[in-house]
Design an enzyme around this catalytic site. Structure first.
Site, mmCIF file in Angstrom:
data_model
loop_
_atom_site.group_PDB
_atom_site.id
_atom_site.type_symbol
_atom_site.label_atom_id
_atom_site.label_comp_id
_atom_site.label_asym_id
_atom_site.label_seq_id
_atom_site.Cartn_x
_atom_site.Cartn_y
_atom_site.Cartn_z
ATOM 1 N N ASP A 22 0.880 -1.152 0.000
ATOM 2 C CA ASP A 22 0.000 0.000 0.000
ATOM 3 C C ASP A 22 0.936 1.224 0.000
ATOM 4 O O ASP A 22 2.135 1.082 0.261
ATOM 5 C CB ASP A 22 -0.859 -0.037 1.269
ATOM 6 C CG ASP A 22 -1.670 1.234 1.459
ATOM 7 O OD1 ASP A 22 -2.318 1.666 0.490
ATOM 8 O OD2 ASP A 22 -1.619 1.807 2.554
ATOM 9 N N ASP A 24 -0.197 5.041 1.021
ATOM 10 C CA ASP A 24 -0.502 6.048 2.038
ATOM 11 C C ASP A 24 -0.495 5.480 3.444
ATOM 12 O O ASP A 24 -1.195 4.501 3.724
ATOM 13 C CB ASP A 24 -1.888 6.649 1.767
ATOM 14 C CG ASP A 24 -1.926 7.351 0.427
ATOM 15 O OD1 ASP A 24 -1.302 8.413 0.310
ATOM 16 O OD2 ASP A 24 -2.559 6.832 -0.515
#
Length: 242
Positions: A22, A24
């Site tokens: 991922d 963020d």
């Protein structure tokens, strides 16, 4: 798998050949900008942006995330207005995003050892470009990235598994999901990875309740705590720099 007591359930039996990250709140500290913007925006309408709402929004597509906040807080605006405001603020803040501790160390290490790496993010190309504009060399270590914000192949954002399945299909020789390790900070992302049939390393926000992350293979305080050898990946050598 019960998570905390026995991290990653006999990890030696797992062969990890590919890794999906991922972006963020896991590799980059961008989540703090979203929080700041939305706290200020909600306060304008006399509302309070809470961690409960934040946790529901994380990893979702922009429009979906906007509608969720509007409904949750009862804001007198449209999703379009909300997105426009957030985007203006992000344009200013995202280029200043910094790496989270251990991100560069881990990604460089895996890349050096020839492990194919990809990014699966709820961003769209506009915000992705802003977040990564000062981190071009870092991006070169990934074979590809999937931006669920504007990728037509990703029907639903996280917590649906779509983004991880699409991301996996784009590796040169797509591995089986169980051979792909996912790194996530958000509950929606962990749920999505598990639904895709992939083992997930969770690195939750300090406000999160670890109990909620029991379906992850292992839960860490920071990427610096990750031990690659627990998943059959090459261990750090003693000289590896942070």
């Amino acid at each position: 798998m019960t998570g905390i007591e026995e991290p990653s359930s006999t990890p030696a039996s797992r062969v990890i050949t590919h890794v999906i990250f991922d972006l963020d709140g896991l590799l980059l500290n961008t989540e703090i900008f979203y929080t700041q913007i939305l706290m200020e925006y909600a306060a304008r309408f006399g509302k309070e942006f809470t961690w409960e709402l934040k946790q529901q929004q994380m990893g979702r597509k922009e429009h979906e995330s906007a509608q969720l906040a509007i409904d949750y807080l009862g804001l007198p605006i449209t999703a379009e207005e909300y997105c426009r405001h957030v985007r203006e603020e992000l344009t200013r803040l995202l280029p200043t995003s910094q790496f989270l501790p251990g991100a560069v160390k881990l990604v460089s290490h895996l890349h050096r050892h020839g492990i194919p790496l990809a990014i699966a993010t709820g961003s769209d190309s506009f915000t992705f470009k802003k977040k990564t504009m000062n981190h071009g060399d870092f991006l070169l270590m990934f074979t590809h990235w999937v931006l669920s914000g504007d990728d037509p192949m990703v029907r639903s954002g996280k917590p649906a598994p779509d983004i991880f399945l699409v991301c996996n299909d784009r590796f040169k020789d797509p591995p089986k999901p169980e051979n792909v390790l996912v790194f996530e900070d958000a509950l929606n992302g962990v749920t999505a990875g598990v639904a895709a049939g992939m083992p997930v390393v969770a690195v939750p926000d300090e406000r999160a309740n670890w109990e909620d992350f029991r379906h992850a293979a292992v839960i860490l305080k920071s990427l610096l705590d990750f031990k690659p050898e627990d998943f059959g990946l090459p261990p750090y050598d003693h000289h590896s720099h942070h």
